[in-house]
Design an enzyme around this catalytic site. Structure first.
Site, PDB file in Angstrom:
ATOM      1  N   GLU A 144      -4.849 -30.398   6.647  1.00 19.57           N
ATOM      2  CA  GLU A 144      -4.809 -29.539   5.462  1.00 19.57           C
ATOM      3  C   GLU A 144      -5.905 -28.481   5.472  1.00 19.57           C
ATOM      4  OE1 GLU A 144      -5.286 -31.702   1.769  1.00 19.57           O
ATOM      5  OE2 GLU A 144      -5.617 -29.884   0.606  1.00 19.57           O
ATOM      6  N   ASP A 195      -5.833 -34.434   1.803  1.00 22.09           N
ATOM      7  CA  ASP A 195      -6.620 -35.149   0.801  1.00 22.09           C
ATOM      8  C   ASP A 195      -5.736 -36.168   0.095  1.00 22.09           C
ATOM      9  OD1 ASP A 195      -8.897 -33.661   1.274  1.00 22.09           O
ATOM     10  OD2 ASP A 195      -8.551 -32.252  -0.382  1.00 22.09           O
ATOM     11  N   TYR A 206       0.808  -1.225   0.000  1.00 22.80           N
ATOM     12  CA  TYR A 206       0.000   0.000   0.000  1.00 22.80           C
ATOM     13  C   TYR A 206       0.836   1.268   0.000  1.00 22.80           C
ATOM     14  CZ  TYR A 206      -4.307  -2.513   0.073  1.00 22.80           C
ATOM     15  OH  TYR A 206      -5.346  -3.319  -0.300  1.00 22.80           O
TER      16      TYR A 206
END
Ligand SMILES: *[C@@H]1O[C@H](CO)[C@@H](O)[C@H](O)[C@H]1NC(C)=O
Ligand SMILES: *[C@@H]1O[C@H](CO)[C@@H](O)[C@H](O)[C@H]1NC(C)=O
Ligand SMILES: *[C@@H]1O[C@H](CO)[C@@H](O)[C@H](O)[C@H]1NC(C)=O
Ligand SMILES: *[C@@H]1O[C@H](CO)[C@@H](O)[C@H](O)[C@H]1NC(C)=O
Ligand SMILES: *[C@@H]1O[C@H](CO)[C@@H](O)[C@H](O)[C@H]1NC(C)=O
Length: 361
Positions: A190, A243, A104
């Site tokens: 996860e 997964d 910024y």
């Protein structure tokens, strides 16, 4: 082995930045277009695997040159110089700020946050200093809960056992003090949704003392640094639940072995003893997961698997090699949530307790 200097003090960093600027002045006064150079972070060449550390680079690592007189790199050159001056200011005045704050300060120059993050990693690579030593912090997205308490850098006492939805991982891990835990294991999850579910189901209370933590997908540096610190200072076991797909396996590998682009920082970021608890591709067959809870592998999944199979650490891990091949043979992948097709309480009440009992046997 080339690594970043983790213990470097602020004055030495300032003098390294000074050296870079001096060399640029020297090149200009010699009538040469200035060039910055740093290691090429986007190649596997010269990235090797050390069982005690994770991915590392050796001294012959390919270099990338950022030339002031080249059309493709002039923008990069400008970004890197701008960051050098910003970092110099921060260190000199002993202030810290986040990557977002930096962005910024000059949104037009940086264009987007990703461009800044990338240039900053290159600057840190050029100076051989990890990013957090440059007084630039990243906001953590990771969450933690369980048997852990500490004082943060501002002196606040934080008790992670007293949280309903997890406590955000602090943004200055090296500033954490009086860390206390009796955890016999740390479970890395996860996905945030699974983490929240385990908390709701009182996983930490029913199991032996433990810590659970999630990096909410691909883990940020603070989450990885915190795990690395727990690994070095305490001796719990480390398990990970991801997964059973190439992306989950990638995430597991990042925690355990490190990532290519941050291989300079592996000694501060990896947990080489991390054990891949599940969901293993071989669990799909072993548990006879219902066909309708599985997902067909896409061609992008297959190329990801082949990409992982070619990495330096695969040869050292029979499990990883075997499971990647199971995934290819099955042609199907599963999510952690696929276990719900057996029953909604299967994960917390059967799957994890069984695997843990087996591991601690
Ligand atoms: C950072 O370095 C990588 C190669 O290591 C390069 O591909 C990328 O363009 C560089 N980015 C910036 C902003 O300098
Ligand atoms: C490092 O990379 C160079 C090519 O850039 C290669 O010739 C060399 O063998 C590599 N060294 C190691 C140890 O991988
Ligand atoms: C980094 O190395 C890769 C592979 O050798 C190459 O394709 C890429 O162009 C290099 N990047 C830079 C910025 O030099
Ligand atoms: C960020 O900006 C760079 C060029 O400055 C561009 O190549 C890249 O696609 C942009 N990324 C996003 C996510 O907008
Ligand atoms: C499993 O589902 C896929 C579609 O997702 C279908 O093509 C296949 O025939 C099914 N196999 C069995 C054994 O039901």
């Amino acid at each position: 082995m080339a690594c970043h200097d983790f213990d470097i003090d602020d004055n030495s960093i300032l003098s390294r930045i000074g050296d870079v600027v001096l060399s640029i002045i020297q090149q200009i006064s010699d009538n040469k277009p200035p060039v910055l150079s740093h290691f090429n972070r986007s190649t596997w060449q010269n990235v090797s695997y050390d069982e005690n550390v994770g991915l590392c680079v050796n001294d012959a690592m390919k270099m990338t040159s950022v030339r002031f007189d080249s059309k493709q790199s002039i923008k990069k050159f400008t970004l890197m110089m701008k960051l050098l001056s910003m970092v110099y200011g921060l260190i000199q005045t002993d202030r810290y700020c986040t990557k977002r704050d930096l962005y910024y300060q000059d949104t037009v120059l940086f264009g987007n946050q990703t461009a800044l993050d990338d240039a900053l990693e290159n600057v840190s690579c050029m100076l051989h200093v990890p990013r957090w030593r440059l007084h630039v912090l990243a906001t953590s997205k990771g969450c933690i809960a369980g048997d852990l308490s500490f004082h943060d850098v501002d002196g606040n006492y934080i008790d992670c056992s007293k949280t309903k939805s997890g406590i955000q991982v602090p943004s200055r891990i090296e500033g954490m003090q009086h860390i206390q835990t009796d955890a016999s294991f740390v479970l890395v999850v996860e996905k945030d949704a699974v983490f929240q579910r385990l908390l709701d189901e009182g996983f930490c209370k029913t199991m032996r003392p433990c810590i659970i933590i999630t990096g909410k997908g691909f883990p940020d540096m603070n989450t990885r640094m915190l795990l690395n610190r727990l690994w070095k200072e305490f001796s719990p076991r480390f398990f990970i639940l991801v997964d059973a797909d190439p992306y989950g396996i990638e995430i597991m590998s990042v925690y355990k072995y490190g990532s290519r682009s941050l291989s300079f920082e592996a000694p501060m970021l990896t947990v080489p003893d991390m054990e891949w608890m599940g969901v293993l591709p071989s669990d799909i067959q072993r548990l006879r997961l219902r066909n309708d809870s599985l997902i067909e592998l896409k061609s992008s999944d297959r190329s990801k698997i082949l990409d992982i199979l070619a990495r330096p650490y695969v040869l050292k891990s029979q499990l990883l090699y075997k499971e990647l091949n199971v995934l290819l043979e099955l042609g199907k992948k599963a999510e952690i949530e696929s276990l719900d097709s057996i029953s909604t309480s299967f994960l917390a009440n059967v799957y994890l307790p069984t695997k843990l009992r087996y591991s601690f046997h």
